[in-house]
Write a protein that holds these residues in place. Structure first.
Motif, PDB file in Angstrom:
ATOM      1  N   TYR A  43       3.580  12.395   9.486  1.00 58.07           N
ATOM      2  CA  TYR A  43       4.023  11.851   8.206  1.00 58.07           C
ATOM      3  C   TYR A  43       4.242  12.965   7.191  1.00 58.07           C
ATOM      4  N   PHE A  44       3.266  13.841   7.047  1.00 60.86           N
ATOM      5  CA  PHE A  44       3.377  14.868   6.013  1.00 60.86           C
ATOM      6  C   PHE A  44       4.452  15.906   6.355  1.00 60.86           C
ATOM      7  N   LEU A  45       4.674  16.147   7.644  1.00 65.43           N
ATOM      8  CA  LEU A  45       5.659  17.148   8.044  1.00 65.43           C
ATOM      9  C   LEU A  45       7.085  16.613   7.956  1.00 65.43           C
ATOM     10  N   PHE A  46       7.290  15.368   8.395  1.00 68.71           N
ATOM     11  CA  PHE A  46       8.653  14.862   8.512  1.00 68.71           C
ATOM     12  C   PHE A  46       9.038  13.849   7.424  1.00 68.71           C
ATOM     13  N   ILE A  47       8.052  13.188   6.793  1.00 66.80           N
ATOM     14  CA  ILE A  47       8.373  12.150   5.814  1.00 66.80           C
ATOM     15  C   ILE A  47       8.072  12.612   4.392  1.00 66.80           C
ATOM     16  N   ALA A  48       6.840  13.026   4.143  1.00 58.57           N
ATOM     17  CA  ALA A  48       6.435  13.387   2.785  1.00 58.57           C
ATOM     18  C   ALA A  48       7.066  14.695   2.317  1.00 58.57           C
ATOM     19  N   TRP A  49       7.295  15.608   3.246  1.00 62.90           N
ATOM     20  CA  TRP A  49       7.870  16.920   2.890  1.00 62.90           C
ATOM     21  C   TRP A  49       9.374  16.755   2.698  1.00 62.90           C
ATOM     22  N   LYS A  50       9.786  16.595   1.448  1.00 61.04           N
ATOM     23  CA  LYS A  50      11.183  16.316   1.150  1.00 61.04           C
ATOM     24  C   LYS A  50      12.043  17.579   1.093  1.00 61.04           C
ATOM     25  N   PHE A  85       0.792  -1.225   0.000  1.00 62.84           N
ATOM     26  CA  PHE A  85       0.000   0.000   0.000  1.00 62.84           C
ATOM     27  C   PHE A  85       0.829   1.282   0.000  1.00 62.84           C
ATOM     28  N   GLY A  86       2.149   1.161   0.099  1.00 65.48           N
ATOM     29  CA  GLY A  86       2.981   2.344   0.028  1.00 65.48           C
ATOM     30  C   GLY A  86       3.361   2.918   1.377  1.00 65.48           C
ATOM     31  N   PRO A  87       4.124   4.023   1.352  1.00 63.80           N
ATOM     32  CA  PRO A  87       4.745   4.533   2.579  1.00 63.80           C
ATOM     33  C   PRO A  87       3.786   5.143   3.591  1.00 63.80           C
ATOM     34  N   PHE A  88       2.653   5.708   3.142  1.00 66.71           N
ATOM     35  CA  PHE A  88       1.779   6.395   4.104  1.00 66.71           C
ATOM     36  C   PHE A  88       1.173   5.406   5.096  1.00 66.71           C
ATOM     37  N   LEU A  89       0.476   4.367   4.602  1.00 68.95           N
ATOM     38  CA  LEU A  89      -0.133   3.406   5.510  1.00 68.95           C
ATOM     39  C   LEU A  89       0.927   2.628   6.289  1.00 68.95           C
TER      40      LEU A  89
END
Length: 494
Positions: free
Chosen positions: A454-461, A110-114
């Motif tokens: 997730y969006f602050l530390f992982i997805a935000w490259k 399912f990818g990195p988010f889940l």
């Protein structure tokens, strides 16, 4: 312990799921070797499952079922349900041979988010909350003989649980050999305690003590029965731990499913007959009134030797707290290999050769959960998060059959098994929201706290340079304070 032996972390594999795992690289210190036999696999699962659950959960199961016979049915069904889930994991474990078990399965499917949400749930809720539950159980059983006519003071229980976690955190930070000795020694203690209890139960049955085995007062509210499964399944938690170290198991195609079948069957037998033993002597009212069922049982039967059971149980739970600290670093490492955990959590202490940062984080989070001494509320928190996550991992089986039918599947389970498990997971996660909205609501909120992370530390490259420099500075500061380095190459940051 040599420096080479401390490199317990596995290297991320580049091969596609289902391909054969390649042989170890020339430096065999980088990768764990496949040295675990079938017997080793069985002891890993049995040792992981049997902890505090059998000594805590009889009360929680009976609260939700109302009668002894229905409670025993829940214990049997919980064992069968765990067996079905473990069988599905056998297909996943032999198809996707990567560190991290269900975290790796969800990542690939399912990818990195889940996958991150699963990692967040495990690290923020399941591991530390389970450790808090077991530490509280340890404290209750240590103190109960001092308060035979009443419950131990709440403050004393939490203080002793805090001391237990802090002591074991020190041991795990100081020397890996100490922590493994603690694990081995206290595993024997819990098996001996259960053998004594079950043997006594067989004697009681032979002498006709069967008056409490009825369906009288059985609960008819389906939501309460669903909550009883949280307590039952909590006792079986750990059946998937062998999947976390699949690369260390010899002939996993043969030994993984065999280890699962043998282990879960043995544990189900032990759990059901331990409960039978309790109810040969204790009435439902006595079980419900007791915070330490095994102590009450021992007080009624063992006379001057009644003190032995709470001592054995306390030793068992002490070892279980140690086991959580000992194994949690693998999950941190798996997440860090995917860039989803702070780098500091993959590091080891240079003089003690122990995963100090990971141990300290788990210990500190567990101490936060000790602000609540309601063991059954904590079980509801951990139960909701655990079974929702594992249900999602089992869903990977039919999903990958559909999306990637050509993957190599050394073990191919019938789809009826994941369907049964997924439906059961929906039942034990959705229905309790009606019966226990506060506890399940808190569990949902904790899960959703992972979304902004997730969006602050992982997805935000493309973070501003100032933020990246701050993160690096904090990492270096913690390295200096803890004197730790990366285990993969033995080099710290400049």
């Amino acid at each position: 312990m040599t420096k080479k032996e401390t490199k317990y972390e596995e290297v991320a594999q580049d091969e596609q799921p289902g391909n054969e795992v390649p042989g170890p690289p020339a430096d065999d210190g980088v990768r764990l070797q496949a040295k675990m036999s079938l017997l080793n696999g069985v002891t890993v699962i049995v040792g992981s499952i049997i902890g505090s659950g059998i000594f805590v959960s009889p009360t929680g199961v009976l609260v939700g079922t109302g009668s002894v016979n229905l409670a025993l049915i829940v214990w049997v069904l919980s064992g069968l349900f765990s067996m079905v889930g473990a069988y599905c994991y056998a297909e996943l474990g032999t198809m996707i041979r990567k560190t991290g078990a269900d975290y790796a399965y969800i990542m690939i499917t399912f990818g990195p988010f889940l996958a991150f949400i699963r990692l967040w749930v495990e690290c923020l809720i399941v591991r530390p909350c389970s450790q808090a539950i077991v530490a509280l159980t340890f404290a209750v059983y240590i103190l109960k003989p001092l308060y035979p006519e009443c419950n131990p003071p709440d403050e004393s229980v939490r203080m002793l649980a805090t001391c237990c976690i802090c002591l074991l955190a020190f041991i795990n930070c100081w020397d890996v050999k100490w922590s493994t000795f603690v694990q081995d020694f206290f595993t024997y203690a819990k098996l001996l305690a259960l053998a004594i209890i079950i043997g006594t139960g067989f004697y009681q049955l032979a002498t006709g003590h069967t008056e409490y085995f009825t369906f009288e007062n059985s609960e008819t509210d389906i939501t309460k029965i669903a909550l009883s499964f949280y307590s039952g399944l909590f006792a079986y938690n750990g059946w998937n731990y062998l999947n976390f170290i699949i690369e260390e198991l010899k002939d996993p195609v043969r030994n993984l499913p065999l280890a699962i079948y043998i282990s879960v069957t043995v544990v189900t037998f032990v759990y059901v007959f331990a409960n039978v033993a309790f109810y040969t002597t204790l009435s439902p009212a006595e079980v419900l009134a007791s915070e330490a069922v095994a102590v009450t049982f021992a007080n009624k039967l063992y006379g001057a030797f009644a003190w032995t059971i709470p001592v054995f149980v306390a030793m068992s739970t002490f070892g279980a707290v140690n086991g959580i600290l000992l194994t949690s670093s693998r999950l941190f490492y798996a997440g860090a290999m995917e860039g989803q955990m702070p780098e500091i959590l993959t590091m080891i202490q240079v003089s003690r050769m122990t995963p100090t940062p990971a141990v300290l984080v788990i210990a500190l989070l567990s101490l936060l959960y000790l602000t609540s001494s309601n063991i059954f509320a904590l079980i509801n928190y951990v139960g909701f998060a655990t079974w929702l996550s594992i249900g999602l991992a089992v869903f990977c089986v039919p999903y990958l059959r559909w999306k990637q039918p050509t993957l190599d599947r050394p073990i191919r389970v019938s789809l009826i098994f994941p369907i049964i498990y997924i439906l059961g997971t929906l039942f034990i996660t959705i229905v309790p929201m009606i019966a226990s909205p506060v506890e399940t609501g808190v569990g949902v909120l904790i899960i959703f706290t992972g979304v902004p992370v997730y969006f602050l530390f992982i997805a935000w490259k493309n973070k501003p340079r100032a933020i990246a420099k701050t993160i690096d500075a904090v990492t270096v500061l913690l390295q200096k304070l803890l004197v730790v380095v990366r285990a993969d190459d033995g080099k710290s940051k400049p």
